[in-house]
Scaffold this motif. Structure first.
Motif, PDB file in Angstrom:
ATOM      1  N   UNK A  65       0.784  -1.128  -0.003  1.00 40.25           N
ATOM      2  CA  UNK A  65       0.124  -0.027   0.039  1.00 40.25           C
ATOM      3  C   UNK A  65       0.974   1.116   0.211  1.00 40.25           C
ATOM      4  N   UNK A  66       1.982   1.249   1.093  1.00 40.41           N
ATOM      5  CA  UNK A  66       2.790   2.386   1.013  1.00 40.41           C
ATOM      6  C   UNK A  66       3.520   2.660  -0.315  1.00 40.41           C
ATOM      7  N   UNK A  67       4.046   1.334  -0.942  1.00 34.77           N
ATOM      8  CA  UNK A  67       4.742   1.766  -2.242  1.00 34.77           C
ATOM      9  C   UNK A  67       3.930   2.231  -3.430  1.00 34.77           C
ATOM     10  N   UNK A  68       2.824   1.911  -3.406  1.00 35.48           N
ATOM     11  CA  UNK A  68       1.436   2.187  -4.252  1.00 35.48           C
ATOM     12  C   UNK A  68       1.341   3.905  -4.031  1.00 35.48           C
ATOM     13  N   UNK A  69       1.375   4.140  -2.858  1.00 34.97           N
ATOM     14  CA  UNK A  69       0.738   5.374  -2.308  1.00 34.97           C
ATOM     15  C   UNK A  69       2.084   6.553  -2.734  1.00 34.97           C
ATOM     16  N   UNK A  75       2.732  16.522   4.332  1.00 37.32           N
ATOM     17  CA  UNK A  75       1.658  15.940   5.325  1.00 37.32           C
ATOM     18  C   UNK A  75       2.246  15.437   6.363  1.00 37.32           C
ATOM     19  N   UNK A  76       1.437  15.356   7.593  1.00 38.44           N
ATOM     20  CA  UNK A  76       2.023  14.467   8.804  1.00 38.44           C
ATOM     21  C   UNK A  76       1.848  13.007   8.476  1.00 38.44           C
ATOM     22  N   UNK A  77       2.742  12.263   9.236  1.00 38.05           N
ATOM     23  CA  UNK A  77       2.805  10.702   8.606  1.00 38.05           C
ATOM     24  C   UNK A  77       1.443  10.041   9.213  1.00 38.05           C
ATOM     25  N   UNK A  83       5.493   3.576  10.316  1.00 34.39           N
ATOM     26  CA  UNK A  83       6.982   3.801  10.733  1.00 34.39           C
ATOM     27  C   UNK A  83       7.946   2.578  10.483  1.00 34.39           C
ATOM     28  N   UNK A  84       7.204   1.265  10.912  1.00 35.64           N
ATOM     29  CA  UNK A  84       7.869   0.181  10.859  1.00 35.64           C
ATOM     30  C   UNK A  84       8.132  -0.284   9.227  1.00 35.64           C
ATOM     31  N   UNK A  85       7.239   0.124   8.355  1.00 37.52           N
ATOM     32  CA  UNK A  85       7.120  -0.087   7.037  1.00 37.52           C
ATOM     33  C   UNK A  85       8.404   0.508   6.406  1.00 37.52           C
ATOM     34  N   UNK A  86       8.269   2.061   6.996  1.00 36.52           N
ATOM     35  CA  UNK A  86       9.329   2.910   6.490  1.00 36.52           C
ATOM     36  C   UNK A  86      10.622   2.505   6.611  1.00 36.52           C
ATOM     37  N   UNK A  87      10.914   1.862   8.131  1.00 32.84           N
ATOM     38  CA  UNK A  87      12.394   1.813   8.528  1.00 32.84           C
ATOM     39  C   UNK A  87      12.781   0.457   7.820  1.00 32.84           C
ATOM     40  N   UNK A  88      11.862  -0.525   7.753  1.00 31.28           N
ATOM     41  CA  UNK A  88      12.386  -1.503   6.973  1.00 31.28           C
ATOM     42  C   UNK A  88      12.700  -1.577   5.524  1.00 31.28           C
TER      43      UNK A  88
END
Length: 197
Positions: free
Chosen positions: A152-156, A167-169, A184-189
């Motif tokens: 989802x994050x990569x598509x975003x 924008x705020x996280x 936060x975990x996804x971004x860190x990974x």
């Protein structure tokens, strides 16, 4: 932050006489909203379509527990409205808020209909925009139902390449349908994985 006029948006996508177009567009208005201003409140009628020429909007709902759910962000060059409210005369379920000082071109529904009647090219283009919007919504629903938080994050990021800086996280997490901690975990990974490459 690039300014993007609605007239430029149309003329770059359809062949249309600029004088004819300016006659139609002169019947609409351009308006500036300050950060934190609302263009539409949930419960009100959404009577216009907003084209963002400069700035950033978000469209979101609030559930019974007071939790916000971001339906979409609208940066420069994007259109936003509540179709159910606009076309079916229903109170809007959504708030539309300026996240930055924002300049919008406000389109009245009657003007859209007149443009479609008198400019076949516009009617075709508007239909393409609608189909594209439906396609994105279907993909979004599918992602929410079946994709991992990372997918989802990569598509975003592909859809909104510069929004993360604006924008705020927690708003991004709301759009993705995940907890801020999960984001936060996804971004860190992802950062760790890319660093090791």
């Amino acid at each position: 932050m690039q300014e993007y006029r609605f007239s430029e948006f149309l003329t770059s996508n359809i062949e249309v006489d600029e004088k004819v177009l300016s006659q139609f567009l002169s019947q609409n208005q351009r308006k500036t909203f300050n950060k934190g201003d609302f263009l539409v409140f949930a419960g009100d009628l959404c009577e216009s379509i907003f084209f963002v020429e400069k700035g950033l909007l978000r469209q979101y709902s609030i559930d019974e527990k007071g939790k916000e759910h971001v339906l979409q962000f609208a940066p420069e060059g994007w259109l936003v409205n509540d179709r159910e409210s606009l076309y079916y005369n229903k109170p809007s379920k959504y708030n539309i808020e300026a996240l930055e000082n924002t300049e919008v071109f406000i389109l009245d529904k009657k003007i859209i209909e007149k443009l479609e009647e008198e400019l076949p090219e516009f009617a075709t283009f508007n239909n393409e925009l609608l189909n594209n919007h439906i396609r994105h919504l279907q993909n979004r629903i599918n992602l929410l139902l079946s994709a991992t938080a990372e997918e989802r994050y990569l598509t975003f990021i592909k859809m909104y390449p510069d929004i993360l800086l604006r924008v705020p996280q927690w708003m991004v997490a709301s759009y993705l349908g995940i907890a801020p901690e999960s984001l936060s975990r996804v971004r860190k990974e992802l950062a760790t994985r890319n660093f090791k490459k």
